[in-house]
Each structure stands twice: as structure tokens, then as C-alpha cells.
Design a protein around this motif. Structure first.
Motif, PDB file in Angstrom:
ATOM      1  N   LEU A   1       0.879  -1.009  -0.034  1.00  0.00           N
ATOM      2  CA  LEU A   1       0.607  -0.599   0.217  1.00  0.00           C
ATOM      3  C   LEU A   1       0.828   0.975   0.160  1.00  0.00           C
ATOM      4  CD1 LEU A   1      -2.900  -0.927   2.632  1.00  0.00           C
ATOM      5  CD2 LEU A   1      -2.876  -1.741   0.042  1.00  0.00           C
ATOM      6  N   HIS A   2       2.473   0.614  -0.426  1.00  0.00           N
ATOM      7  CA  HIS A   2       3.442   2.172  -0.517  1.00  0.00           C
ATOM      8  C   HIS A   2       2.808   2.905   0.933  1.00  0.00           C
ATOM      9  CE1 HIS A   2       4.121   0.936  -4.515  1.00  0.00           C
ATOM     10  NE2 HIS A   2       2.339   1.366  -4.264  1.00  0.00           N
ATOM     11  N   PHE A   3       2.827   2.503   2.477  1.00  0.00           N
ATOM     12  CA  PHE A   3       2.956   3.277   3.461  1.00  0.00           C
ATOM     13  C   PHE A   3       3.353   4.694   3.456  1.00  0.00           C
ATOM     14  CE2 PHE A   3       2.448   3.587   7.594  1.00  0.00           C
ATOM     15  CZ  PHE A   3       0.479   4.054   8.301  1.00  0.00           C
ATOM     16  N   ASP A   4       5.114   4.205   3.228  1.00  0.00           N
ATOM     17  CA  ASP A   4       5.687   4.962   3.851  1.00  0.00           C
ATOM     18  C   ASP A   4       5.406   6.411   2.464  1.00  0.00           C
ATOM     19  OD1 ASP A   4       6.774   3.632   5.535  1.00  0.00           O
ATOM     20  OD2 ASP A   4       8.420   3.361   3.951  1.00  0.00           O
TER      21      ASP A   4
ATOM     22  N   ASN B   1       3.387  12.292   2.711  1.00  0.00           N
ATOM     23  CA  ASN B   1       2.775  13.257   2.240  1.00  0.00           C
ATOM     24  C   ASN B   1       2.362  13.583   2.559  1.00  0.00           C
ATOM     25  OD1 ASN B   1       3.704  12.331  -0.925  1.00  0.00           O
ATOM     26  ND2 ASN B   1       2.307  10.670  -1.256  1.00  0.00           N
ATOM     27  N   SER B   2       2.045  13.076   3.999  1.00  0.00           N
ATOM     28  CA  SER B   2       1.033  13.405   5.161  1.00  0.00           C
ATOM     29  C   SER B   2       1.114  14.516   5.686  1.00  0.00           C
ATOM     30  CB  SER B   2       0.525  12.381   6.102  1.00  0.00           C
ATOM     31  OG  SER B   2      -0.320  12.868   6.982  1.00  0.00           O
ATOM     32  N   LEU B   3       2.978  14.228   5.907  1.00  0.00           N
ATOM     33  CA  LEU B   3       3.901  14.640   6.793  1.00  0.00           C
ATOM     34  C   LEU B   3       4.418  15.790   6.384  1.00  0.00           C
ATOM     35  CD1 LEU B   3       5.853  12.136   8.730  1.00  0.00           C
ATOM     36  CD2 LEU B   3       4.471  13.327   9.735  1.00  0.00           C
ATOM     37  N   THR B   4       4.260  16.612   5.251  1.00  0.00           N
ATOM     38  CA  THR B   4       4.325  17.575   4.766  1.00  0.00           C
ATOM     39  C   THR B   4       3.943  18.515   4.804  1.00  0.00           C
ATOM     40  OG1 THR B   4       2.935  17.007   1.800  1.00  0.00           O
ATOM     41  CG2 THR B   4       5.796  16.303   2.279  1.00  0.00           C
TER      42      THR B   4
ATOM     43  N   GLN C   1      13.270  17.656   7.801  1.00  0.00           N
ATOM     44  CA  GLN C   1      12.558  17.132   9.000  1.00  0.00           C
ATOM     45  C   GLN C   1      12.390  15.943   8.478  1.00  0.00           C
ATOM     46  OE1 GLN C   1      10.328  20.388  10.059  1.00  0.00           O
ATOM     47  NE2 GLN C   1      10.973  20.748  12.181  1.00  0.00           N
ATOM     48  N   ILE C   2      11.682  15.176   7.602  1.00  0.00           N
ATOM     49  CA  ILE C   2      10.361  13.520   7.541  1.00  0.00           C
ATOM     50  C   ILE C   2      11.825  13.448   7.171  1.00  0.00           C
ATOM     51  CG2 ILE C   2       8.818  13.249   5.677  1.00  0.00           C
ATOM     52  CD1 ILE C   2       7.010  15.723   5.538  1.00  0.00           C
ATOM     53  N   GLU C   3      12.911  13.594   6.069  1.00  0.00           N
ATOM     54  CA  GLU C   3      13.904  12.487   6.064  1.00  0.00           C
ATOM     55  C   GLU C   3      14.738  12.404   7.383  1.00  0.00           C
ATOM     56  OE1 GLU C   3      16.328  14.571   2.875  1.00  0.00           O
ATOM     57  OE2 GLU C   3      14.233  14.567   1.645  1.00  0.00           O
ATOM     58  N   LYS C   4      14.957  13.464   7.927  1.00  0.00           N
ATOM     59  CA  LYS C   4      15.781  13.001   9.044  1.00  0.00           C
ATOM     60  C   LYS C   4      14.227  11.288  10.268  1.00  0.00           C
ATOM     61  CE  LYS C   4      18.784  17.135  10.192  1.00  0.00           C
ATOM     62  NZ  LYS C   4      18.182  17.956  11.083  1.00  0.00           N
ATOM     63  N   LEU C   5      13.307  12.011  10.050  1.00  0.00           N
ATOM     64  CA  LEU C   5      12.288  11.181  10.602  1.00  0.00           C
ATOM     65  C   LEU C   5      12.437   9.957  10.384  1.00  0.00           C
ATOM     66  CD1 LEU C   5       9.940  11.036  12.723  1.00  0.00           C
ATOM     67  CD2 LEU C   5       8.744  11.536  11.327  1.00  0.00           C
ATOM     68  N   PHE C   6      12.422   9.624   9.365  1.00  0.00           N
ATOM     69  CA  PHE C   6      12.251   8.055   7.906  1.00  0.00           C
ATOM     70  C   PHE C   6      13.429   7.602   8.643  1.00  0.00           C
ATOM     71  CE2 PHE C   6       8.647   9.452   6.153  1.00  0.00           C
ATOM     72  CZ  PHE C   6       7.972   8.741   6.159  1.00  0.00           C
TER      73      PHE C   6
END
Length: 209
Positions: free
Chosen positions: A26-29, A34-37, A44-49
Motif C-alpha cells: 500500500l506504499h505506506f511510507d 505526503n501526510s507529514l509534508t 525534517q521528514i527525511e531525518k524522521l524516516f
């Protein structure tokens, strides 16, 4: 290897594998990104991932622990219920029943994968989070529903019904009685506990949402 230990390991490994398949199918990541943007910058999102990938192994250890806790609690509830009915059963037998019953819920993410891959091919992160196969929530829909009502409507589902029936059948066999007796035990032990749990979740959701 002890059969109970084998079932526990099989359940844990199956849960982990199905969850990973769920996220990939389901391509959850991507949906999460997209939701976190809307709230964070790309950096910040890249660091989180990156942090998530680094500590992903921790989630793999949490799943077996949570399954062990859940099945132990269910077995304890059933044991107490049988105790008040003057039926003496060892805890291990009830734990084994609770463990086998837990395999029913593995069908939930599988049904989710099938639904979003073949039926509802356009979906959001919220659609995935709130969708629960064969539940009352799918009838009423989550949009426009108060947040604290979502969980109880999710719990009202056919998988939960099959779970209850299975426990009743197995208790009937263990006590050398019948399914009706087993379901009576369930109605005086598991169901009140489930109601308390649902009420607690609703309370915390109402207060923290």
C-alpha cells in the motif's frame, strides 16, 4: 519444540511479515511522507524516516512482546471466568486457546491489502487508518463521525465475532461441556473486559483529541 512456543513464534513472525507486506503493497511510507509534508519540512521528514529505519528492529521486538501480553491477559480473564464457575483448568491450556484464536486477526491486514489493491485503489493515509474490514465503521463511515466513536465502531466487526465464537467452542471442549457453556463463560469474562477496554479508549480519545 513445545507446540505452544511454536505457535507463539509462528504468530509473531507471521504478524511481522504481514505488516511489512501491508506497508509495501500500500506504499505506506509514501502516504506517510505526503501526510507529514503539511506539518514538517522535507529535511525534517527525511531525518524522521532515517531514525525510523535505524530503529526499525525495535518494532520487531515489540510485536512479540505485545502479542505475549495480550494473549496472557485474555487467558487470565478466561481463567478468572472459569474459576467463578468452579471449573479448574490450567493456565497453559487457556493461553494456548487465546494464542490460536489470535491467528484470526491476521486476516484483517490481508483483507485490507486486497481491498485497497483491487477495490479502492485511490486512498489516503486516513482511509487506511480507519478502514476495518467487515466492521460497523464501514457501514456508517468515519467522515463526520466523532473521533472517540471510531474505535468502538471498528471493534464491532465479524472478525471479533469469529474470535468470540472460537473461544467459546474451545472452552466448551476444554471443559467437556458444549459451545453454549463456553460462550456463557465468554459473556461473563471476556465481553465485560472488552467493554471496559473500549470505554477506556473512548475516554482517552475524547480527552486527548
Amino acid at each position: 519444540m513445545n507446540s505452544t512456543v511454536f505457535k507463539y513464534l509462528l504468530l509473531s513472525i507471521s504478524t511481522i511479515l504481514i505488516n511489512e507486506l501491508f506497508k509495501e503493497a500500500l506504499h505506506f511510507d509514501e502516504l506517510l511522507y505526503n501526510s507529514l509534508t503539511e506539518q514538517f519540512t522535507s529535511k525534517q521528514i527525511e531525518k524522521l524516516f532515517e531514525f525510523q529505519k535505524k530503529w526499525q528492529w525495535v518494532s520487531y521486538t515489540f510485536i512479540p512482546i505485545l502479542l505475549l501480553i495480550k494473549t496472557s491477559i485474555i487467558a487470565t480473564i478466561l481463567y478468572v471466568g472459569l474459576f467463578f464457575y468452579s471449573k479448574d483448568l490450567n493456565f497453559k491450556s487457556l493461553f494456548n486457546v487465546a494464542l490460536k484464536a489470535e491467528f484470526i486477526f491476521l486476516l484483517v491486514p490481508i483483507c485490507k491489502i486486497i481491498w485497497f489493491c483491487f477495490f479502492q485503489t485511490h486512498f489516503s493515509l486516513e482511509d487506511i487508518q480507519y478502514f476495518y474490514p467487515l466492521s460497523a465503521l464501514n457501514i456508517v463511515g468515519y467522515k463526520g463521525l466523532e473521533t472517540w466513536f471510531i474505535y468502538p465502531f471498528q471493534v464491532l466487526n465479524l472478525f471479533e465475532l469469529f474470535y468470540i465464537i472460537y473461544l467459546g467452542v474451545q472452552i466448551g471442549k476444554l471443559t467437556n461441556t458444549n459451545t453454549d457453556y463456553g460462550l456463557t463463560i465468554i459473556s461473563y469474562s471476556y465481553l465485560p473486559s472488552l467493554l471496559i477496554w473500549i470505554s477506556a479508549v473512548m475516554f482517552f480519545t475524547l480527552n486527548f483529541s
